[in-house]
Design a protein around this motif. Structure first.
Motif, PDB file in Angstrom:
ATOM      1  N   MET A   1      16.213   2.787  40.015  1.00 21.79           N
ATOM      2  CA  MET A   1      17.586   2.649  40.448  1.00 21.79           C
ATOM      3  C   MET A   1      18.151   4.001  40.844  1.00 21.79           C
ATOM      4  N   SER A   2      18.879   4.036  41.945  1.00 23.90           N
ATOM      5  CA  SER A   2      19.466   5.279  42.409  1.00 23.90           C
ATOM      6  C   SER A   2      20.551   5.756  41.467  1.00 23.90           C
ATOM      7  N   ASP A   3      20.653   7.077  41.351  1.00 25.37           N
ATOM      8  CA  ASP A   3      21.728   7.635  40.551  1.00 25.37           C
ATOM      9  C   ASP A   3      23.074   7.491  41.236  1.00 25.37           C
ATOM     10  N   LEU A   4      23.076   7.259  42.546  1.00 21.65           N
ATOM     11  CA  LEU A   4      24.314   7.154  43.298  1.00 21.65           C
ATOM     12  C   LEU A   4      24.697   5.690  43.471  1.00 21.65           C
ATOM     13  N   PRO A   5      25.904   5.312  43.067  1.00 19.95           N
ATOM     14  CA  PRO A   5      26.338   3.931  43.267  1.00 19.95           C
ATOM     15  C   PRO A   5      26.629   3.669  44.733  1.00 19.95           C
ATOM     16  N   SER A   6      26.693   2.395  45.104  1.00 20.91           N
ATOM     17  CA  SER A   6      27.099   2.040  46.456  1.00 20.91           C
ATOM     18  C   SER A   6      28.521   2.564  46.701  1.00 20.91           C
ATOM     19  N   PRO A   7      28.816   3.000  47.916  1.00 17.37           N
ATOM     20  CA  PRO A   7      30.180   3.473  48.203  1.00 17.37           C
ATOM     21  C   PRO A   7      31.228   2.378  48.035  1.00 17.37           C
ATOM     22  N   HIS A   8      30.785   1.114  47.991  1.00 15.86           N
ATOM     23  CA  HIS A   8      31.720   0.006  47.814  1.00 15.86           C
ATOM     24  C   HIS A   8      31.992  -0.290  46.340  1.00 15.86           C
ATOM     25  N   ASP A   9      31.174   0.251  45.448  1.00 18.39           N
ATOM     26  CA  ASP A   9      31.295  -0.048  44.016  1.00 18.39           C
ATOM     27  C   ASP A   9      32.278   0.893  43.339  1.00 18.39           C
ATOM     28  N   TRP A  10      32.923   0.411  42.281  1.00 22.09           N
ATOM     29  CA  TRP A  10      33.827   1.269  41.516  1.00 22.09           C
ATOM     30  C   TRP A  10      33.928   0.788  40.075  1.00 22.09           C
ATOM     31  N   VAL A  11      34.282   1.720  39.218  1.00 22.54           N
ATOM     32  CA  VAL A  11      34.492   1.437  37.798  1.00 22.54           C
ATOM     33  C   VAL A  11      35.768   2.136  37.368  1.00 22.54           C
ATOM     34  N   LYS A  12      36.657   1.401  36.727  1.00 17.49           N
ATOM     35  CA  LYS A  12      37.892   1.976  36.191  1.00 17.49           C
ATOM     36  C   LYS A  12      37.944   1.692  34.695  1.00 17.49           C
ATOM     37  N   ARG A  13      38.129   2.753  33.926  1.00 21.00           N
ATOM     38  CA  ARG A  13      38.235   2.610  32.485  1.00 21.00           C
ATOM     39  C   ARG A  13      39.696   2.610  32.075  1.00 21.00           C
ATOM     40  N   SER A  14      39.996   1.751  31.120  1.00 20.27           N
ATOM     41  CA  SER A  14      41.367   1.637  30.657  1.00 20.27           C
ATOM     42  C   SER A  14      41.751   2.835  29.805  1.00 20.27           C
ATOM     43  N   ALA A  15      43.046   2.957  29.515  1.00 16.79           N
ATOM     44  CA  ALA A  15      43.528   4.021  28.643  1.00 16.79           C
ATOM     45  C   ALA A  15      42.736   4.023  27.343  1.00 16.79           C
ATOM     46  N   GLN A  16      42.398   5.201  26.867  1.00 21.64           N
ATOM     47  CA  GLN A  16      41.535   5.334  25.704  1.00 21.64           C
ATOM     48  C   GLN A  16      42.155   4.703  24.460  1.00 21.64           C
ATOM     49  N   PHE A 257      22.808   1.565  28.348  1.00 20.21           N
ATOM     50  CA  PHE A 257      23.857   1.219  29.304  1.00 20.21           C
ATOM     51  C   PHE A 257      23.340   0.740  30.660  1.00 20.21           C
ATOM     52  N   GLY A 258      22.041   0.821  30.904  1.00 19.49           N
ATOM     53  CA  GLY A 258      21.479   0.312  32.142  1.00 19.49           C
ATOM     54  C   GLY A 258      21.675   1.201  33.345  1.00 19.49           C
ATOM     55  N   ILE A 259      22.256   2.384  33.152  1.00 19.33           N
ATOM     56  CA  ILE A 259      22.438   3.366  34.212  1.00 19.33           C
ATOM     57  C   ILE A 259      22.099   4.749  33.659  1.00 19.33           C
ATOM     58  N   SER A 260      21.873   5.695  34.533  1.00 20.85           N
ATOM     59  CA  SER A 260      21.574   7.057  34.090  1.00 20.85           C
ATOM     60  C   SER A 260      22.856   7.779  33.693  1.00 20.85           C
ATOM     61  N   PRO A 261      22.769   8.826  32.877  1.00 16.51           N
ATOM     62  CA  PRO A 261      23.961   9.612  32.542  1.00 16.51           C
ATOM     63  C   PRO A 261      24.640  10.205  33.778  1.00 16.51           C
ATOM     64  N   SER A 262      23.849  10.620  34.765  1.00 14.72           N
ATOM     65  CA  SER A 262      24.456  11.221  35.960  1.00 14.72           C
ATOM     66  C   SER A 262      25.268  10.192  36.732  1.00 14.72           C
ATOM     67  N   ARG A 263      24.784   8.947  36.831  1.00 15.20           N
ATOM     68  CA  ARG A 263      25.578   7.924  37.508  1.00 15.20           C
ATOM     69  C   ARG A 263      26.835   7.599  36.705  1.00 15.20           C
ATOM     70  N   TRP A 264      26.707   7.570  35.391  1.00 12.40           N
ATOM     71  CA  TRP A 264      27.878   7.340  34.553  1.00 12.40           C
ATOM     72  C   TRP A 264      28.917   8.443  34.770  1.00 12.40           C
ATOM     73  N   CYS A 265      28.457   9.691  34.852  1.00  9.91           N
ATOM     74  CA  CYS A 265      29.374  10.813  35.094  1.00  9.91           C
ATOM     75  C   CYS A 265      30.099  10.655  36.431  1.00  9.91           C
ATOM     76  N   LEU A 266      29.378  10.167  37.449  1.00 11.38           N
ATOM     77  CA  LEU A 266      30.007   9.954  38.754  1.00 11.38           C
ATOM     78  C   LEU A 266      31.125   8.914  38.665  1.00 11.38           C
TER      79      LEU A 266
END
Length: 270
Positions: A1-16, A257-266
């Motif tokens: 799996m690529s470390d780079l997500p699709s440009p159409h994909d996004w993730v938003k985290r709620s207030a901590q 988490f099913g993704i790499s740390p670098s993709r998570w950081c992105l």
């Protein structure tokens, strides 16, 4: 799996929150590889079809349905239609669930997707207004409602003749939390809890949904994520959390988490 997500994909985290993690995301195709959380993952699909394998069976989650993924059960995720899928999810630790259950075995919803309106309403109480911080009392009330609803929907089933020691499991968990950066053995935990090692291992799984080692690993990964939020590099965060090095941490991160740390950081910049 690529470390780079699709440009159409996004993730938003709620207030901590100190109690639960909440997020909303959109994926146009592949979302994440097979992985296991040590928490409950409970959520809802807002649009499209969310397809995943759970307990060896392909599942589809549609708008109006509720996903309930049990701790330590492997699953993946991808779009089930060309339009992609948008969803919300919250992650609740078994330790928090036990504050409501007081030593009863964790509820297990075997199907992964529910049509029950009680679960939909209980989940909505925590997932509505994702952009806003939860009032502490509102959060506690909503958590209580969700846990008791899940217990009611799943029923209470304990194998005849099976006994577990909640106090021993709780002592072992506290020991891990206090010594997370150190090398810990099952013998250390058994001595602390006053229980033989294999009985303790069964106790821990019954009440906290995963093995002692995996619980320790996930708490270390929590420390890595918190350190990255605070501006630390992945290299430094890995060692400070108790991993041998970054590659050691990365292997566990992908499994968790099913993704790499670098993709998570992105995704933090989304």
């Amino acid at each position: 799996m690529s470390d780079l997500p699709s440009p159409h994909d996004w993730v938003k985290r709620s207030a901590q929150s100190l109690k639960v993690e909440r997020l909303e995301a959109f994926f146009s195709g592949h979302a994440f590889d097979a992985h296991k959380h040590d928490t409950y993952a409970i959520g809802r699909t807002l649009s499209g079809v969310q397809r995943f394998r759970y307990r060896g069976v392909s599942k589809n989650s549609l708008p109006g349905e509720t996903m309930i993924l049990h701790p330590d059960v492997e699953h993946d995720g991808h779009a089930g239609s060309a339009s992609g899928f948008r969803y919300q999810m919250l992650y609740i630790s078994p330790a928090l669930v036990q504050q409501v259950l007081h030593g009863k075995p964790l509820p297990f919803f075997k199907d992964g997707v529910s049509h029950d309106p009680r679960l939909s309403a209980a989940t909505a109480a925590l997932l509505n207004s994702m952009e806003d911080e939860l009032d502490p009392l509102e959060e506690d009330d909503s958590l209580y409602g969700l846990v008791t609803t899940l217990q009611a929907v799943c029923g209470y089933n304990q194998a005849h003749g099976t006994t577990h020691d909640y106090a021993a499991a709780a002592l072992a968990r506290e020991y891990i939390d206090d010594c997370i950066e150190q090398a810990i053995t099952l013998d250390d935990l058994a001595k602390c809890a006053g229980r033989d090692r294999w009985s303790l291992s069964k106790d821990f799984r019954a009440y906290f949904g995963t093995s002692p080692h995996r619980y320790m690993t996930m708490r270390r990964l929590d420390r890595v994520k918190a350190a990255v939020f605070a501006g630390r590099t992945l290299v430094d965060a890995s060692v400070e959390a108790g991993f041998f090095d970054q590659s050691h941490m990365t292997r566990h991160f992908k499994k968790a988490f099913g993704i790499s740390p670098s993709r998570w950081c992105l995704s933090l910049g989304e």
